[in-house]
Design a protein around this motif. Sequence first.
Motif, short mmCIF file in Angstrom:
data_model
loop_
_atom_site.label_atom_id
_atom_site.label_comp_id
_atom_site.label_asym_id
_atom_site.label_seq_id
_atom_site.Cartn_x
_atom_site.Cartn_y
_atom_site.Cartn_z
N VAL A 1 0.78 -1.31 0.23
CA VAL A 1 -0.12 -0.06 -0.06
C VAL A 1 0.79 1.22 0.03
O VAL A 1 1.72 1.24 0.83
N SER A 2 0.65 2.06 -1.05
CA SER A 2 1.52 3.56 -1.14
C SER A 2 1.56 4.03 0.16
O SER A 2 0.53 4.23 0.77
N LEU A 3 2.57 4.79 0.27
CA LEU A 3 2.80 5.88 1.59
C LEU A 3 1.66 7.00 1.43
O LEU A 3 1.10 7.29 2.44
N HIS A 4 1.42 7.37 -0.08
CA HIS A 4 0.31 8.22 -0.12
C HIS A 4 -0.87 7.80 0.46
O HIS A 4 -1.82 8.47 1.16
N ASP A 5 -1.25 6.69 0.05
CA ASP A 5 -2.59 6.07 0.49
C ASP A 5 -2.61 5.97 1.97
O ASP A 5 -3.61 6.04 2.67
N GLN A 6 -1.41 4.99 2.65
CA GLN A 6 -1.41 5.25 3.85
C GLN A 6 -1.78 6.57 4.66
O GLN A 6 -2.51 6.41 5.65
N THR A 7 -1.14 7.28 4.20
CA THR A 7 -1.33 8.84 5.02
C THR A 7 -2.93 9.23 4.82
O THR A 7 -3.21 9.63 5.80
N ALA A 8 -3.26 8.87 3.68
CA ALA A 8 -4.60 9.35 3.49
C ALA A 8 -5.49 8.54 4.57
O ALA A 8 -6.41 8.97 5.12
N ILE A 9 -5.41 7.26 4.69
CA ILE A 9 -6.25 6.33 5.34
C ILE A 9 -5.93 6.70 6.79
O ILE A 9 -6.87 6.71 7.70
N PHE A 10 -4.74 6.99 7.37
CA PHE A 10 -4.50 7.30 8.75
C PHE A 10 -5.23 8.55 9.00
O PHE A 10 -5.77 8.79 10.09
N TYR A 11 -4.98 9.46 7.94
CA TYR A 11 -5.61 10.84 8.44
C TYR A 11 -7.24 10.63 8.68
O TYR A 11 -7.71 11.44 9.68
N ILE A 12 -7.81 9.90 7.85
CA ILE A 12 -9.20 9.72 8.34
C ILE A 12 -9.58 9.04 9.24
O ILE A 12 -10.47 9.69 10.05
N ILE A 13 -8.69 8.05 9.89
CA ILE A 13 -9.07 7.38 11.06
C ILE A 13 -8.80 8.27 11.97
O ILE A 13 -9.60 8.28 13.18
N ASP A 14 -7.70 9.00 12.05
CA ASP A 14 -7.36 9.89 13.12
C ASP A 14 -8.12 11.11 13.35
O ASP A 14 -8.13 11.71 14.37
N ASN A 15 -9.22 11.32 12.39
CA ASN A 15 -9.98 12.74 12.36
C ASN A 15 -11.37 12.44 12.45
O ASN A 15 -12.27 13.38 12.27
N MET A 16 -12.12 11.25 12.10
CA MET A 16 -13.38 10.83 12.01
C MET A 16 -14.34 10.82 13.24
O MET A 16 -15.43 10.51 13.14
N SER A 17 -13.72 10.56 14.45
CA SER A 17 -14.30 10.18 15.47
C SER A 17 -15.31 11.39 15.91
O SER A 17 -15.19 12.34 16.05
N TRP A 18 -16.39 10.78 16.49
CA TRP A 18 -17.36 11.82 17.23
C TRP A 18 -16.69 12.80 18.14
O TRP A 18 -16.96 13.83 18.14
N SER A 19 -15.93 11.98 18.95
CA SER A 19 -15.55 12.72 20.30
C SER A 19 -14.36 13.92 19.94
O SER A 19 -14.50 15.06 20.25
N LYS A 20 -13.67 13.69 18.69
CA LYS A 20 -12.78 14.80 18.35
C LYS A 20 -13.50 15.88 17.44
O LYS A 20 -12.88 17.05 17.69
N GLN A 21 -14.63 15.44 16.74
CA GLN A 21 -15.12 16.50 16.06
C GLN A 21 -16.19 17.18 17.10
O GLN A 21 -16.37 18.56 17.05
N ARG A 22 -16.74 16.73 17.84
CA ARG A 22 -17.78 17.33 18.78
C ARG A 22 -17.17 18.28 19.71
O ARG A 22 -17.57 19.44 19.96
N PHE A 23 -15.85 17.96 20.33
CA PHE A 23 -15.03 18.66 21.09
C PHE A 23 -13.88 19.52 20.41
O PHE A 23 -13.04 20.13 21.03
N GLY A 24 -13.91 19.59 19.09
CA GLY A 24 -13.04 20.62 18.34
C GLY A 24 -11.46 20.11 18.42
O GLY A 24 -10.65 20.96 18.15
N GLN A 25 -11.31 18.91 18.19
CA GLN A 25 -10.19 18.41 17.95
C GLN A 25 -9.65 17.77 16.69
O GLN A 25 -8.61 17.05 16.48
N ALA A 26 -10.74 17.53 15.68
CA ALA A 26 -10.66 17.17 14.42
C ALA A 26 -10.19 18.07 13.56
O ALA A 26 -10.59 19.17 13.39
N GLU A 27 -9.52 17.64 12.50
CA GLU A 27 -9.30 18.30 11.17
C GLU A 27 -10.29 18.00 10.30
O GLU A 27 -10.79 16.86 10.16
N PRO A 28 -10.51 19.03 9.16
CA PRO A 28 -11.32 18.56 8.20
C PRO A 28 -11.30 17.46 7.45
O PRO A 28 -10.18 16.91 6.90
#
Length: 226
Positions: free
Chosen positions: A92-119
């Motif tokens: 799996v390319s580094l580009h795809d890995q970075t995109a996958i990890f970014y989604i996982i790291d910023n998708m959670s309810w708690s991060k978005q609800r309490f202002g800790q998530a990136e768009p």
Amino acid sequence: MTGQLTPVQARQLASLNEYMQVALKGDNSGHDVTHIKRVVKLAQHLLTTEPSANAFITLAAATLHDVYDDKLVANVGKAKTELAQFMTAQNVSLHDQTAIFYIIDNMSWSKQRFGQAEPLDLNGQIVQDADRLEAMGMIAVTRVIAYGYQAGHVLYDPAIKPRQLKTKAEYRSADGETMINHFYEKLFLLKDYLNTNEGKRIGKIRDQAMHTFVSQFEAEWAGKDY
């Protein structure tokens, strides 16, 4: 490449699915393999309404999103490193890995609800919608109970009112938590945090189902349904 998988990506996704099944085997918190399969199926459906999205990144993130969740693993850093090593071994390319990890790291309810998530981009929004739709509806009711019992939460106490949560620490705290209050504190709010038009359509149906359940539950508890 957007809406369709190449043969190589299909094989990589199959390997990631096997990895997920090993990682989540035996989970009894409502974040088990069947949960992931439903999230992936929802993501696949949402992809049909969002043809510009990248199918591989979307489905990979949906498949892996609980593999290093801090609710489920003791050492998040170790679990994340091991996942990265596995993806590298699957080419799996580094580009795809970075995109996958970014989604996982910023998708959670708690991060978005309490202002800790990136768009999130469209791929991430689809994964986020799929995961949130899985937290809505009748299956969500059973997941709340499954998670609540293993976490030691009270089922219901009308004297304990829903909390006005302001931080992730308060959200994760069991103080004042009941399983039924979780609907008011999170699940009834989810419909307003969906991204895609199709996600919002499905969310409206599932939100109504949850409200019907909670209203009936509270009426039966109080002896007011007869």
